[in-house]
Design a protein around this motif. Structure first.
Motif, mmCIF file in Angstrom:
data_model
loop_
_atom_site.group_PDB
_atom_site.id
_atom_site.type_symbol
_atom_site.label_atom_id
_atom_site.label_comp_id
_atom_site.label_asym_id
_atom_site.label_seq_id
_atom_site.Cartn_x
_atom_site.Cartn_y
_atom_site.Cartn_z
ATOM 1 N N PRO A 114 0.802 -1.318 0.064
ATOM 2 C CA PRO A 114 0.027 0.138 0.103
ATOM 3 C C PRO A 114 0.676 1.157 -0.015
ATOM 4 O O PRO A 114 0.441 2.236 -0.560
ATOM 5 N N MET A 115 2.013 1.291 0.727
ATOM 6 C CA MET A 115 2.752 2.323 0.748
ATOM 7 C C MET A 115 3.386 2.944 -0.457
ATOM 8 O O MET A 115 3.866 3.813 -0.575
ATOM 9 N N ILE A 116 3.592 2.058 -1.472
ATOM 10 C CA ILE A 116 4.215 2.366 -2.711
ATOM 11 C C ILE A 116 2.980 2.574 -4.012
ATOM 12 O O ILE A 116 3.470 2.638 -5.010
ATOM 13 N N MET A 117 1.893 2.777 -3.405
ATOM 14 C CA MET A 117 0.804 2.539 -4.299
ATOM 15 C C MET A 117 0.283 4.200 -4.477
ATOM 16 O O MET A 117 0.299 4.857 -3.342
ATOM 17 N N PRO A 118 -0.270 4.778 -5.279
ATOM 18 C CA PRO A 118 -1.256 5.914 -5.377
ATOM 19 C C PRO A 118 -2.210 5.758 -4.706
ATOM 20 O O PRO A 118 -2.823 4.693 -4.540
ATOM 21 N N SER B 102 -0.177 6.234 -13.072
ATOM 22 C CA SER B 102 0.730 7.579 -13.470
ATOM 23 C C SER B 102 -0.259 8.415 -13.978
ATOM 24 O O SER B 102 -1.404 8.436 -14.118
ATOM 25 N N GLY B 103 0.330 9.685 -14.236
ATOM 26 C CA GLY B 103 -0.423 11.048 -14.440
ATOM 27 C C GLY B 103 -0.286 11.899 -13.312
ATOM 28 O O GLY B 103 0.025 11.576 -12.204
ATOM 29 N N GLU B 104 -1.242 12.927 -13.465
ATOM 30 C CA GLU B 104 -1.281 14.049 -12.374
ATOM 31 C C GLU B 104 -2.590 13.706 -11.539
ATOM 32 O O GLU B 104 -2.726 14.448 -10.477
ATOM 33 N N THR B 105 -3.548 12.619 -11.724
ATOM 34 C CA THR B 105 -4.901 12.562 -10.942
ATOM 35 C C THR B 105 -4.772 11.447 -10.024
ATOM 36 O O THR B 105 -5.742 11.405 -9.149
ATOM 37 N N VAL B 106 -3.759 10.606 -10.250
ATOM 38 C CA VAL B 106 -3.732 9.388 -9.299
ATOM 39 C C VAL B 106 -3.134 9.600 -7.891
ATOM 40 O O VAL B 106 -3.368 8.717 -6.981
ATOM 41 N N TRP B 107 -2.387 10.471 -7.660
ATOM 42 C CA TRP B 107 -1.531 10.907 -6.350
ATOM 43 C C TRP B 107 -2.456 11.665 -5.342
ATOM 44 O O TRP B 107 -1.945 11.451 -4.038
ATOM 45 N N ILE B 108 -3.333 12.132 -5.586
ATOM 46 C CA ILE B 108 -4.248 12.866 -4.704
ATOM 47 C C ILE B 108 -5.816 12.379 -4.528
ATOM 48 O O ILE B 108 -6.290 12.183 -5.616
ATOM 49 N N ALA B 109 -6.276 12.167 -3.363
ATOM 50 C CA ALA B 109 -7.626 11.478 -3.319
ATOM 51 C C ALA B 109 -8.621 12.558 -4.025
ATOM 52 O O ALA B 109 -8.571 13.613 -3.437
ATOM 53 N N VAL C 35 -9.324 23.453 -7.239
ATOM 54 C CA VAL C 35 -9.290 24.697 -7.434
ATOM 55 C C VAL C 35 -8.535 25.086 -8.647
ATOM 56 O O VAL C 35 -7.720 24.181 -9.356
ATOM 57 N N ASP C 36 -8.850 26.129 -9.288
ATOM 58 C CA ASP C 36 -8.133 26.652 -10.489
ATOM 59 C C ASP C 36 -6.452 26.762 -10.340
ATOM 60 O O ASP C 36 -5.922 27.241 -9.417
ATOM 61 N N GLY C 37 -5.668 26.203 -11.358
ATOM 62 C CA GLY C 37 -4.512 26.200 -11.428
ATOM 63 C C GLY C 37 -3.786 25.086 -10.365
ATOM 64 O O GLY C 37 -2.606 25.125 -10.477
ATOM 65 N N PHE C 38 -4.576 24.203 -9.831
ATOM 66 C CA PHE C 38 -3.869 23.299 -9.074
ATOM 67 C C PHE C 38 -3.672 21.922 -10.008
ATOM 68 O O PHE C 38 -4.255 21.584 -10.727
ATOM 69 N N SER C 39 -2.180 21.515 -9.727
ATOM 70 C CA SER C 39 -1.964 20.429 -10.394
ATOM 71 C C SER C 39 -1.430 19.153 -9.584
ATOM 72 O O SER C 39 -0.763 19.415 -8.580
ATOM 73 N N GLY C 40 -1.643 17.937 -9.877
ATOM 74 C CA GLY C 40 -1.488 16.871 -9.031
ATOM 75 C C GLY C 40 -0.056 16.202 -9.578
ATOM 76 O O GLY C 40 0.118 15.138 -8.999
ATOM 77 N N ALA C 41 0.381 17.021 -10.543
ATOM 78 C CA ALA C 41 2.023 16.556 -10.958
ATOM 79 C C ALA C 41 2.889 16.072 -9.784
ATOM 80 O O ALA C 41 3.117 17.005 -8.872
ATOM 81 N N THR C 42 3.661 15.035 -9.556
ATOM 82 C CA THR C 42 4.709 14.891 -8.594
ATOM 83 C C THR C 42 5.922 15.785 -8.964
ATOM 84 O O THR C 42 6.083 15.894 -10.090
ATOM 85 N N ALA C 43 6.897 16.095 -8.180
ATOM 86 C CA ALA C 43 8.016 16.764 -8.394
ATOM 87 C C ALA C 43 9.032 15.858 -9.291
ATOM 88 O O ALA C 43 9.394 16.663 -10.006
#
Length: 375
Positions: A132-136, A186-193, A202-210
């Motif tokens: 679980p700890m290495i999953m989105p 992968s992608g910008e949507t899977v890392w944030i619940a 909110v406008d301008g928010f990106s879920g892309a990882t560093a």
């Protein structure tokens, strides 16, 4: 336990559940069996206690993962993240993933032990939490169950169970999920619940990882301090380098993990990072690789796996250094796959026995030469 044990022993009413009973008994109490042959040292530790130490070392990163899950969620909604609200939200979001991982993995482990009449292997105490700890955080639960089942059956049991597996089971689970269901890994949507549906953001928010930002633009929108502390999107337990280093201190203090492997991974990653920085392939500091993505988590908890890593001291230096160097190489050379730690560790898992073989052969050759000189 002593009163009901006869019923679960051979010849008892529930003798067919002997392996299951033994697993619970030895989890709660020191096993009543001892090694009868071979050179060995007696102490208070057994395999289950060793695995529990690793679980304790994982707790700082897991607890921060709870908090960061809620923190990133509220941030994406434009709501000021409060500590307890973020921690509670993350706990409720991550707990089902942990439950599914343990339920599926242990269920298969118990089934194989019963069929073979063997003791239940202890290794999944750690693997069940690592997966679980290495999953989105937004990975579907059915996908966690499928990846866990694949890892246990094809990553462990086909090789003979704990201690016989060639590849790290948790990384086998992640690799299966990544290559079978890439859009959910992968992608910008899977890392944030709550970001997969794209609503309420909110406008301008990106879920892309560093790491994704570094791989595409050469810069990241997060500060180095935020990346080190873990206030960035990423896998549940991999974002906080500080929490991971606390776990590393626990592993090194108790002697559970090898400092040779751990230090060598960081050294290899830095060396390759500085090389790319020197020749101009990267514009960001080389040490960024150590605080973003799964590099630190892999170096501390994955590369040091005593089963799949090198066994000789010199081999640990070699395998560790190559693991870190290869991870950075994959990150920089292949922008389409920014996280190279998983592939690097799995590749070096396959090479570790070969490295150990040549290290031993070199030692034997040197000893033979010394004998000839003595004569």
């Amino acid at each position: 336990m002593d009163k009901i044990k006869p019923a679960f022993s051979k010849g008892g009413k529930l003798g067919f559940l002997e392996s299951t009973f033994d697993a619970f008994e030895t989890f709660l109490f020191v096993p009543n069996t001892t090694t009868t042959r071979g050179a060995h040292i007696r102490d208070a530790n057994d395999m289950k206690r060793t695995m529990i130490v690793v679980v304790v070392a994982l707790l700082p990163a897991l607890l921060f993962g709870f908090y960061n899950t809620g923190y990133q969620h509220f941030l994406s909604q434009g709501v000021p993240p409060e500590f307890w609200a973020s921690l509670w939200f993350g706990f409720l979001k991550v707990l089902p993933i942990i439950v599914v991982s343990y339920a599926v993995g242990l269920g298969i482990e118990f089934a194989f032990a019963q069929m073979r009449g063997h003791e239940v292997n202890e290794g999944f105490l750690v693997s069940g939490l690592l997966i679980p700890m290495i999953m989105p955080v937004d990975i579907p639960l059915w996908m966690v169950a499928l990846a866990t089942a694949f890892a246990v059956v094809f990553g462990k049991e086909v090789f003979g169970g704990t201690g016989m597996n060639v590849f790290n089971p948790a990384l086998v689970a992640r690799a299966f999920a990544f290559f079978a269901y890439t859009p959910m890994m992968s992608g910008e949507t899977v890392w944030i619940a709550g970001l997969t549906d794209g609503t309420g953001v909110v406008d301008g928010f990106s879920g892309a990882t560093a790491l994704e930002q570094l791989g595409t633009t050469g810069t990241m929108s997060y500060s180095a301090l935020d990346a080190f502390l873990g206030f960035i999107p990423g896998s549940i337990g991999e974002t906080s380098t500080l929490a991971i280093l606390i776990g590393a201190a626990i592993l090194l203090f108790t002697g559970v993990a090898s400092w040779r492997t751990m230090v060598s991974v960081f050294a290899g990653g830095l060396a390759m990072g500085y090389l790319f920085e020197a020749i101009g392939l990267t514009t960001y500091p080389a040490w960024y690789h150590l605080i973003v993505g799964g590099f630190a988590f892999g170096a501390v908890f994955m590369a040091t796996d005593p089963v799949t890593s090198a066994q000789t001291d010199k081999g640990k230096y070699i395998v560790g250094f190559l693991t870190g160097a290869l991870a950075v190489l994959i990150r920089v050379v292949n922008p389409a796959y920014p996280e190279g730690m998983m592939l690097s560790i799995l590749f070096m898992n396959a090479l570790a026995p070969l490295v150990d073989y040549y290290v031993v052969e070199a030692n034997i050759s040197r000893r033979k030469k010394r004998v000839k000189l003595a004569k």
